[in-house]
Design a protein around this motif. Structure first.
Motif, short mmCIF file in Angstrom:
data_model
loop_
_atom_site.label_atom_id
_atom_site.label_comp_id
_atom_site.label_asym_id
_atom_site.label_seq_id
_atom_site.Cartn_x
_atom_site.Cartn_y
_atom_site.Cartn_z
N PRO A 83 0.84 -1.20 0.00
CA PRO A 83 0.00 0.00 0.00
C PRO A 83 0.88 1.25 0.00
N THR A 84 0.36 2.33 -0.55
CA THR A 84 1.11 3.57 -0.70
C THR A 84 1.76 4.03 0.60
N GLU A 85 1.02 4.01 1.70
CA GLU A 85 1.55 4.47 2.98
C GLU A 85 2.78 3.66 3.41
N HIS A 86 2.72 2.34 3.25
CA HIS A 86 3.84 1.48 3.64
C HIS A 86 5.03 1.69 2.71
N ARG A 87 4.75 1.81 1.44
CA ARG A 87 5.82 2.05 0.46
C ARG A 87 6.53 3.37 0.76
N GLN A 88 5.77 4.40 1.06
CA GLN A 88 6.37 5.70 1.38
C GLN A 88 7.23 5.63 2.64
N ARG A 89 6.78 4.92 3.65
CA ARG A 89 7.58 4.77 4.88
C ARG A 89 8.89 4.05 4.59
N LEU A 90 8.83 2.98 3.80
CA LEU A 90 10.06 2.26 3.45
C LEU A 90 11.01 3.14 2.65
N MET A 91 10.46 3.90 1.72
CA MET A 91 11.30 4.73 0.85
C MET A 91 12.05 5.81 1.63
N ARG A 92 11.56 6.18 2.80
CA ARG A 92 12.30 7.14 3.64
C ARG A 92 13.64 6.56 4.10
N PHE B 85 19.09 -4.92 1.25
CA PHE B 85 18.39 -5.36 0.05
C PHE B 85 18.25 -4.16 -0.86
N TRP B 86 17.88 -4.41 -2.10
CA TRP B 86 17.83 -3.37 -3.12
C TRP B 86 16.57 -3.50 -3.97
N ILE B 87 16.13 -2.38 -4.47
CA ILE B 87 15.09 -2.32 -5.50
C ILE B 87 15.77 -1.70 -6.72
N ILE B 88 15.78 -2.43 -7.84
CA ILE B 88 16.46 -1.97 -9.04
C ILE B 88 15.70 -0.81 -9.68
N ARG B 89 16.42 0.26 -9.94
CA ARG B 89 15.85 1.39 -10.69
C ARG B 89 16.14 1.22 -12.17
N THR B 90 17.41 0.97 -12.51
CA THR B 90 17.80 0.73 -13.90
C THR B 90 18.85 -0.37 -13.92
N GLY B 91 18.89 -1.10 -15.04
CA GLY B 91 19.89 -2.15 -15.21
C GLY B 91 19.35 -3.53 -14.87
N CYS B 92 20.27 -4.50 -14.88
CA CYS B 92 19.91 -5.89 -14.63
C CYS B 92 20.88 -6.53 -13.64
N VAL B 93 20.33 -7.37 -12.79
CA VAL B 93 21.12 -8.13 -11.82
C VAL B 93 20.86 -9.61 -12.05
N GLU B 94 21.94 -10.39 -12.07
CA GLU B 94 21.82 -11.84 -12.23
C GLU B 94 21.97 -12.52 -10.87
N LEU B 95 21.00 -13.39 -10.57
CA LEU B 95 21.08 -14.23 -9.37
C LEU B 95 21.68 -15.56 -9.76
N ASP B 96 22.57 -16.07 -8.92
CA ASP B 96 23.20 -17.36 -9.22
C ASP B 96 23.32 -18.20 -7.95
N THR B 97 23.64 -19.46 -8.14
CA THR B 97 23.86 -20.36 -7.02
C THR B 97 25.07 -21.24 -7.31
N ARG B 98 25.77 -21.58 -6.25
CA ARG B 98 26.92 -22.47 -6.40
C ARG B 98 26.43 -23.89 -6.63
N VAL B 99 27.11 -24.57 -7.53
CA VAL B 99 26.82 -25.97 -7.81
C VAL B 99 28.15 -26.71 -7.66
N PRO B 100 28.25 -27.63 -6.68
CA PRO B 100 29.53 -28.31 -6.44
C PRO B 100 30.10 -28.93 -7.72
N GLY B 101 31.40 -28.66 -7.96
CA GLY B 101 32.09 -29.22 -9.11
C GLY B 101 31.79 -28.53 -10.42
#
Length: 151
Positions: free
Chosen positions: A11-20, A43-59
């Protein structure tokens, strides 16, 4: 299917409080934002660009799980004990984002149960989406004949 954005989920009120609490940051292409297994404090909220999430895989090399873009949440582990990253993240392009201090947000949501419910509902939806994507991606990469394609 994209994950729910903070703009649609809160909701707008909660979003505004977080954005402060938000601070504008940027990451250059190729910058490692966080590593799997390290302490999760932001934590982050992306404004512009791209972020890749990855995970380790043994070997093997890290497996790309998902690419995130505009208005998407980067990082969930700040919210849940023991506050350790379960995935890694790299800026795939130059990134501008809003950064939030996890401790400050956790304190805020403890003080305001309605805000806490809204944030945890949003984070839960994002988490469920990421778990489905992780499962499907790992099956596509490592199961015989792309067994993860049919979800």
């Amino acid at each position: 299917m994209n994950t729910p954005s903070m703009l649609r989920a809160l909701p707008t009120e909660h979003r505004q409080r977080l954005m402060r609490l938000a601070r504008e940051v940027s990451f250059s292409q190729g910058a490692r934002i966080f590593n799997e297994g390290t302490r999760a404090e932001r934590f982050w909220i992306i404004r512009t660009g791209c972020v890749e999430l990855d995970t380790r895989v043994p070997g093997r090399r890290c497996a790309l799980i998902e690419t995130l873009g505009h208005n998407e949440l980067v990082g969930l582990s700040w919210l849940f004990a023991p506050h350790v990253w379960h995935l890694g993240a790299t800026a795939a392009t130059p990134v501008r984002a809003y950064e939030f201090d996890g401790t400050a947000v956790r304190s805020m949501i403890l003080d305001d149960p309605a805000l806490g419910r809204a944030v945890t509902q949003w984070a839960g939806e994002v988490l469920a989406h990421r778990l489905r994507r992780t499962r499907t991606r790992l099956l596509d990469l490592y199961a015989p004949y792309g067994a993860g394609s049919a979800v």
